[in-house]
Scaffold this motif. Structure first.
Motif, short mmCIF file in Angstrom:
data_model
loop_
_atom_site.label_atom_id
_atom_site.label_comp_id
_atom_site.label_asym_id
_atom_site.label_seq_id
_atom_site.Cartn_x
_atom_site.Cartn_y
_atom_site.Cartn_z
N HIS A 34 0.93 -1.14 0.07
CA HIS A 34 0.00 0.06 0.27
C HIS A 34 0.69 1.34 -0.03
O HIS A 34 1.64 1.23 0.77
CB HIS A 34 -0.92 -0.04 1.34
CG HIS A 34 -1.61 1.30 1.33
ND1 HIS A 34 -1.24 2.45 2.13
CD2 HIS A 34 -2.79 1.53 0.92
CE1 HIS A 34 -2.17 3.47 2.00
NE2 HIS A 34 -2.96 2.96 1.17
N GLU A 35 0.54 2.14 -1.00
CA GLU A 35 0.98 3.32 -1.06
C GLU A 35 0.17 4.45 -1.53
O GLU A 35 -0.81 4.03 -2.12
CB GLU A 35 2.30 3.58 -1.80
CG GLU A 35 3.27 4.60 -2.17
CD GLU A 35 3.95 4.86 -0.58
OE1 GLU A 35 3.36 5.90 -0.05
OE2 GLU A 35 4.80 4.19 -0.10
N ALA A 36 0.39 5.72 -1.12
CA ALA A 36 -0.52 6.75 -1.65
C ALA A 36 -0.52 6.58 -3.26
O ALA A 36 0.37 6.42 -3.67
CB ALA A 36 0.03 8.18 -1.09
N GLU A 37 -1.66 7.20 -3.69
CA GLU A 37 -1.94 7.23 -5.26
C GLU A 37 -0.63 8.08 -5.93
O GLU A 37 -0.31 7.33 -6.74
CB GLU A 37 -3.18 8.16 -5.34
CG GLU A 37 -3.40 8.06 -6.83
CD GLU A 37 -4.03 6.62 -7.39
OE1 GLU A 37 -3.72 6.23 -8.44
OE2 GLU A 37 -4.69 6.10 -6.53
N GLY A 38 -0.41 8.91 -5.35
CA GLY A 38 0.66 9.66 -6.06
C GLY A 38 1.90 8.90 -5.95
O GLY A 38 2.98 9.31 -6.90
N SER A 39 2.29 8.20 -5.10
CA SER A 39 3.70 7.48 -4.92
C SER A 39 3.45 5.85 -5.36
O SER A 39 4.59 5.15 -5.37
CB SER A 39 4.05 7.47 -3.53
OG SER A 39 4.21 8.84 -3.10
N LEU A 40 2.55 5.33 -5.78
CA LEU A 40 2.10 4.00 -5.92
C LEU A 40 3.17 3.39 -7.41
O LEU A 40 3.84 2.56 -7.35
CB LEU A 40 0.79 3.75 -6.49
CG LEU A 40 0.44 2.47 -6.35
CD1 LEU A 40 0.79 1.88 -5.02
CD2 LEU A 40 -1.09 2.16 -6.71
N SER A 41 3.25 4.41 -8.31
CA SER A 41 4.28 3.96 -9.40
C SER A 41 5.53 4.05 -9.07
O SER A 41 6.29 3.25 -9.58
CB SER A 41 3.65 4.63 -10.57
OG SER A 41 4.17 6.19 -10.44
N LEU B 49 0.85 -7.36 -5.08
CA LEU B 49 -0.43 -6.64 -5.66
C LEU B 49 -0.03 -4.91 -5.14
O LEU B 49 0.08 -4.71 -3.71
CB LEU B 49 -1.77 -6.72 -5.18
CG LEU B 49 -2.77 -5.80 -5.55
CD1 LEU B 49 -3.24 -6.08 -6.68
CD2 LEU B 49 -3.97 -6.36 -4.54
N PHE B 50 -0.12 -4.00 -5.89
CA PHE B 50 0.00 -2.58 -5.55
C PHE B 50 -1.13 -1.82 -5.29
O PHE B 50 -1.94 -2.09 -6.48
CB PHE B 50 0.99 -1.98 -6.49
CG PHE B 50 2.39 -2.60 -6.59
CD1 PHE B 50 3.58 -1.99 -5.92
CD2 PHE B 50 2.59 -3.29 -7.76
CE1 PHE B 50 4.64 -2.65 -6.03
CE2 PHE B 50 3.82 -4.00 -7.66
CZ PHE B 50 4.97 -3.53 -6.74
N THR B 51 -1.64 -1.19 -4.23
CA THR B 51 -2.63 -0.65 -4.20
C THR B 51 -2.74 0.58 -3.41
O THR B 51 -1.86 0.79 -2.57
CB THR B 51 -3.85 -1.35 -3.47
OG1 THR B 51 -4.97 -0.80 -3.54
CG2 THR B 51 -3.41 -2.04 -2.25
N SER B 52 -3.53 1.53 -3.63
CA SER B 52 -3.50 2.83 -2.99
C SER B 52 -4.77 2.77 -2.24
O SER B 52 -5.22 3.74 -1.33
CB SER B 52 -3.54 4.10 -3.68
OG SER B 52 -4.78 4.09 -4.62
N ASP B 53 -5.54 1.66 -2.02
CA ASP B 53 -6.74 1.56 -1.48
C ASP B 53 -6.44 0.85 -0.05
O ASP B 53 -6.17 -0.34 -0.25
CB ASP B 53 -7.74 0.58 -2.30
CG ASP B 53 -9.05 0.22 -1.52
OD1 ASP B 53 -9.14 0.46 -0.32
OD2 ASP B 53 -10.02 0.26 -2.24
N LEU B 54 -6.46 1.54 1.18
CA LEU B 54 -6.12 0.92 2.19
C LEU B 54 -7.04 -0.21 2.80
O LEU B 54 -6.51 -1.34 3.16
CB LEU B 54 -6.13 1.89 3.45
CG LEU B 54 -5.53 1.70 4.82
CD1 LEU B 54 -4.12 0.93 4.78
CD2 LEU B 54 -5.50 2.52 5.83
N ASP B 55 -8.11 -0.05 2.78
CA ASP B 55 -9.20 -1.20 2.98
C ASP B 55 -9.03 -2.54 2.27
O ASP B 55 -8.77 -3.39 2.62
CB ASP B 55 -10.84 -0.79 2.83
CG ASP B 55 -11.04 0.35 3.57
OD1 ASP B 55 -10.59 0.46 4.98
OD2 ASP B 55 -12.01 1.06 3.34
N LEU B 56 -8.62 -2.22 0.86
CA LEU B 56 -8.38 -3.57 0.27
C LEU B 56 -6.99 -3.98 0.68
O LEU B 56 -6.82 -5.21 0.82
CB LEU B 56 -8.17 -2.91 -1.37
CG LEU B 56 -7.69 -4.15 -2.35
CD1 LEU B 56 -8.54 -5.50 -2.42
CD2 LEU B 56 -7.17 -3.63 -3.65
N ALA B 57 -6.13 -3.31 1.03
CA ALA B 57 -4.81 -3.69 1.35
C ALA B 57 -4.79 -4.61 2.64
O ALA B 57 -4.45 -5.63 2.84
CB ALA B 57 -3.65 -2.42 1.49
#
Length: 180
Positions: free
Chosen positions: A33-40, A72-80
């Motif tokens: 999990h990482e913030a949307e802007g840092s995910l890539s 799996l890379f995600t910015s969705d904390l609930d999913l993570a």
């Protein structure tokens, strides 16, 4: 004793990406999990780490693919957090209250970043499931995972985390002839 098969890593820091790669190498399903802007950037950091390990002979091409398929890379904390057996706080910035709300009661929580363990333990309904996870250098490209209890860590959580660390370290040794 419950095993650790699903790992969420909160934060794509150097330690976070190392934790994700090692857990995936050991066959765990990993969510980073990482913030949307840092995910890539986190995705690229994992890919670079894996390519370096492959180039140095620390992993095989098959292990490379297992790692890349296993994260799996995600910015969705609930999913993570959903269904995680182990949540590793590697400086991901998720507030302790969000972790408390999103984790199962049986999820072990490891601190691998700067979050004070006492602060995180105080936010959890079961504070005995917090411990510290360290990546110790081995002199090679693959670090060794070490587990340390924090005050109040329950014995069964510590046993699960130590079994996980042994599994990860065993997989890393198999993939890296030079690693101890």
């Amino acid at each position: 004793m419950l095993g650790i098969d699903t790992v969420v890593v909160l934060g794509a820091s150097e330690g976070g990406t190392a934790c994700a790669v090692l857990a995936a190498l050991a066959g765990c399903a990993v969510r980073l999990h990482e913030a949307e802007g840092s995910l890539s950037a986190g995705c690229e950091a994992v890919r670079r780490r894996v390519e370096v390990a492959l180039a140095q002979g620390a992993i095989t091409p098959t292990e490379r693919q297992r790692i890349l398929d296993g994260v799996l890379f995600t910015s969705d904390l609930d999913l993570a957090l959903t269904g995680a057996d182990l949540a590793v706080d590697a400086g991901g910035g998720a507030p302790a209250a969000a972790l408390a709300d999103g984790l199962r009661a049986t999820t072990a929580v490891a601190i691998a970043g700067a979050t004070p363990p006492a602060r995180l333990a105080a936010a959890l309904p079961q504070p005995g499931r917090v411990l510290t996870l360290r990546l110790a250098p081995t002199g090679g490209p693959v670090p060794r995972v070490e587990v340390e209890p924090v005050p109040g860590t329950t014995e069964h959580v510590l046993e699960r985390a130590r079994a996980f660390a042994a599994r990860v370290n065993r997989a890393a040794r198999l993939g890296s002839p030079g690693a101890p």
